[in-house]
Write an enzyme that holds these catalytic residues in place. Structure first.
Site, PDB file in Angstrom:
ATOM      1  N   ASP A  72       1.029  -1.299  -0.099  1.00 17.41           N
ATOM      2  CA  ASP A  72       0.142  -0.424   0.148  1.00 17.41           C
ATOM      3  C   ASP A  72       1.177   1.439   0.265  1.00 17.41           C
ATOM      4  OD1 ASP A  72       0.440  -0.903   2.530  1.00 17.41           O
ATOM      5  OD2 ASP A  72      -0.530   0.849   3.535  1.00 17.41           O
ATOM      6  N   HIS A  73       2.395   1.471   0.264  1.00 19.13           N
ATOM      7  CA  HIS A  73       3.475   2.800  -0.142  1.00 19.13           C
ATOM      8  C   HIS A  73       3.695   2.384  -1.231  1.00 19.13           C
ATOM      9  CE1 HIS A  73       2.719   4.497   4.096  1.00 19.13           C
ATOM     10  NE2 HIS A  73       1.905   2.636   4.327  1.00 19.13           N
ATOM     11  N   GLU A 203       1.058   9.434   9.159  1.00 21.93           N
ATOM     12  CA  GLU A 203      -0.269   8.680   9.016  1.00 21.93           C
ATOM     13  C   GLU A 203      -1.246   8.446  10.223  1.00 21.93           C
ATOM     14  OE1 GLU A 203      -0.155   4.945  10.609  1.00 21.93           O
ATOM     15  OE2 GLU A 203       2.205   4.613  11.475  1.00 21.93           O
ATOM     16  N   HIS A 414      -3.818   8.786   5.715  1.00 25.12           N
ATOM     17  CA  HIS A 414      -3.276   7.274   6.220  1.00 25.12           C
ATOM     18  C   HIS A 414      -4.322   6.921   7.544  1.00 25.12           C
ATOM     19  CE1 HIS A 414      -2.008   3.054   6.684  1.00 25.12           C
ATOM     20  NE2 HIS A 414      -1.038   3.192   5.594  1.00 25.12           N
TER      21      HIS A 414
END
Length: 598
Positions: A72-73, A203, A414
């Site tokens: 996801d990064h 995040e 995030h």
């Protein structure tokens, strides 16, 4: 006024496809380039049309920085560089550079080779993309160009995860990626120095959570696994290849050894070997305990945990299986889940966060019937447990990082909008700084106050320190007096004496003069003597001199007396002083205007 612009292309009020565009000092930087696990179409990738309408990104971006190897990064990196078009530098740490292509290839195999999807990157594209990577060392300042510099800090979370500071001139941004403020069984806690950035981009996965004791969670986890295998059930633990997997493997390995348990524990084929190899290679990224004991005993060589073969899923009797990926959205973990879901003796333990749209997210929200591919329905009868072994910072950890870095502004990504809103209010209230939480495609503009760096001469600093008082810091600033010298585009603060000496100048004396009229029948000499006596009685702490040349001197103040030619009894008192004694000079002129005591 200069400003910094931040635009999330992904992970704005959302978890998944992290991709943040930062514009600072005329430079454009992309922070992370992830994939959303909840979508199977183009929505899984960040929307690069916000950057450019005509394709290629090279002309617009100065660099791309990847915080860690989770998909996801970094999952959209080959798509961005090889399919959209980017030829510039991509920065990541050495462990991330080593592990990232393996995870990208594993995911590509599942998506393309097994599901037959098109419009996806190829193996060659992954290789070509990785050729553009420039590795980063922790705490090393890297000059991207003449103006842009970046520096990586330890983030915990997973092997090789880094927080990054970006600086252009006096403006700076810190991007955390994913981080963990508490050490665990194999990694240390995140750390950053008091860098006071203009913006801290953090995040906020667990924005409203304050986790309970880790020891309690570990005890509950072991109890649930033990109870399930004791009654003959099977336990599925979906994990990502590196990170929580190693954490929980170390925990179960120790428990199985202590309790002398015989039920088999398995791990997805190949991944244990790869994990072992990378933890050996990058041992300096682990915690102190593992580094100390690694030569005598490798914590990642497991006696009770064996490689898993897909045929084992049908074996009778109890077992524990660690399978990838962690959100049950594809791959081996999903295949095993389908086979075991119908038996209430079995259990699935979800140890980490699951994004919306994944099977993991659905079962955690209590769904008992799942629509699978080909319109088949799956009945979920097995027990579902969520136990947070996620290596993300909780609300307490996020506040701790803010105290560490002391940013001027805060920006949350995030995370889920409602939870972010709660944390935003808490940050603004506690730290009295602005906090932002832009949605995808929404730009936040922060006006910065340009600061000018000034070197202070050692002599001036010593003189100021000799005056005593607390040492200056951000909360207790101290005013320093001196002369600014600008030379070769740099500024220095020095003492006035040093400035005159360096510039070859003579000091000018600025003096003030004041006339006071006074009626006194005595001679000029007697009047001056009376002034001297009066001042001695009033100014007891000052040095006062009566000089034979017909003057009284107090500090730099000179006092003379003359008579008026027309009116002998009218005395004119002349006071003269330098600007340093302006306050005392004003006091004396006021005092003498009131007259002399009889």
């Amino acid at each position: 006024m200069p400003d910094i612009k931040v635009t999330p292309l992904g992970a704005g009020q959302d978890v998944g496809r992290s991709c943040i565009l930062v514009s600072i000092g005329g430079k454009n930087i992309m922070l992370d380039c992830g994939m959303h696990m909840g979508f199977n179409d183009d929505r899984r990738f960040p929307d690069f049309s916000y950057i450019t309408q005509n394709g290629r990104l090279t002309e617009f971006l100065d660099c791309v920085i990847i915080s860690h190897f989770h998909l996801d990064h970094c999952g959209a990196l080959p798509y961005m560089s090889e399919m959209v078009g980017y030829d510039g530098p991509i920065y990541m740490t050495h462990p991330t550079k080593a592990i990232c292509p393996i995870l990208l290839e594993d995911f590509r195999k599942i998506t393309v080779d097994k599901k037959g999807e098109t419009n996806f990157f190829t193996s060659q594209m992954i290789k070509d993309c990785m050729k553009k990577v420039v590795p980063l060392n922790l705490h090393q300042t890297v000059q991207v160009d003449d103006e842009l510099e970046i520096k990586a800090y330890y983030a915990g979370h997973v092997l090789g995860a880094a927080m990054v500071q970006i600086k252009v001139g006096s403006e700076s941004v810190v991007y955390t990626g994913d981080y963990n403020m508490t050490p665990d069984r194999h990694l240390g806690a995140a750390w950053i120095d008091k860098c006071r950035p203009d913006i801290l981009i953090s995040e906020s996965t667990y924005a409203t959570t304050i986790r309970d004791s880790k020891r309690c969670r570990e005890r509950d986890f072991l109890k649930k696994v033990h109870e399930t295998v004791e009654r003959g059930g099977k336990v599925l633990i979906p994990v990502f290849a590196l990170g929580r997997a190693q954490e929980l493997c170390i925990l179960l390995e120790t428990f199985w050894e202590r309790m002398n348990l015989k039920a088999p524990i398995y791990f997805s084929t190949g991944l244990t070997e790869k994990a072992n190899h990378y933890y050996k290679l990058f041992i300096t990224w682990t915690n102190q305990k593992i580094r100390k004991t690694f030569v005598q005993r490798n914590m990642f060589e497991f006696k009770h945990i064996k490689a898993f073969d897909r045929s084992y899923a049908d074996n009778p009797g109890p077992m524990v299986v660690f399978a990838t990926p962690g959100m049950l959205h594809a791959g081996q973990s999903l295949q095993i889940f389908k086979k075991w879901a119908g038996n209430e003796k079995n259990m699935v333990i979800m140890p980490g966060y699951c994004v919306q749209g994944t099977v993991g997210h659905k079962i955690l929200n209590g769904q008992k019937k799942l629509e699978m591919e080909g319109r088949a329905t799956l009945d979920v009868k097995l027990q579902v447990e969520y136990m947070s072994f996620s290596a993300h910072a909780d609300a307490k950890g996020i506040m701790q990082l803010i105290r560490m870095a002391e940013p001027r502004n805060m920006l949350l990504v995030h995370g889920e909008a409602k939870k972010m809103e709660f944390l935003k209010d808490k940050i603004e209230q506690e730290f009295s700084i602005s906090c932002f939480m832009p949605a995808n495609g929404e730009t936040t503009t922060i006006v910065t106050n340009p600061s000018v760096p000034v070197d202070i001469s050692l002599n001036l600093l010593k003189r100021e320190m000799a005056l005593g008082g607390p040492l200056p810091d951000a909360k207790r600033p101290r005013t320093m007096h001196g002369t600014l010298i600008m030379k070769d585009n740099s500024l220095r603060l020095v003492s006035p004496e040093q400035a005159l000496k360096e510039l070859g100048l003579n000091e000018h004396q600025l003096r003030f003069t004041c006339r006071v009229q006074l009626h006194d029948p005595h001679s000029d000499t007697d009047t001056l003597s009376r002034i001297y006596t009066h001042l001695k009685s009033v100014l007891k702490s000052y040095s006062i001199q009566h000089v034979p040349d017909g003057t009284v001197i107090v500090e730099s103040i000179v006092i003379k007396v003359t008579s008026s030619a027309e009116e002998p009894n009218l005395k004119v008192i002349l006071l003269s002083w330098s600007y340093q004694d302006e306050e005392l000079g004003s006091f004396l002129s006021t005092l003498l205007k009131k007259g002399l005591p009889s």
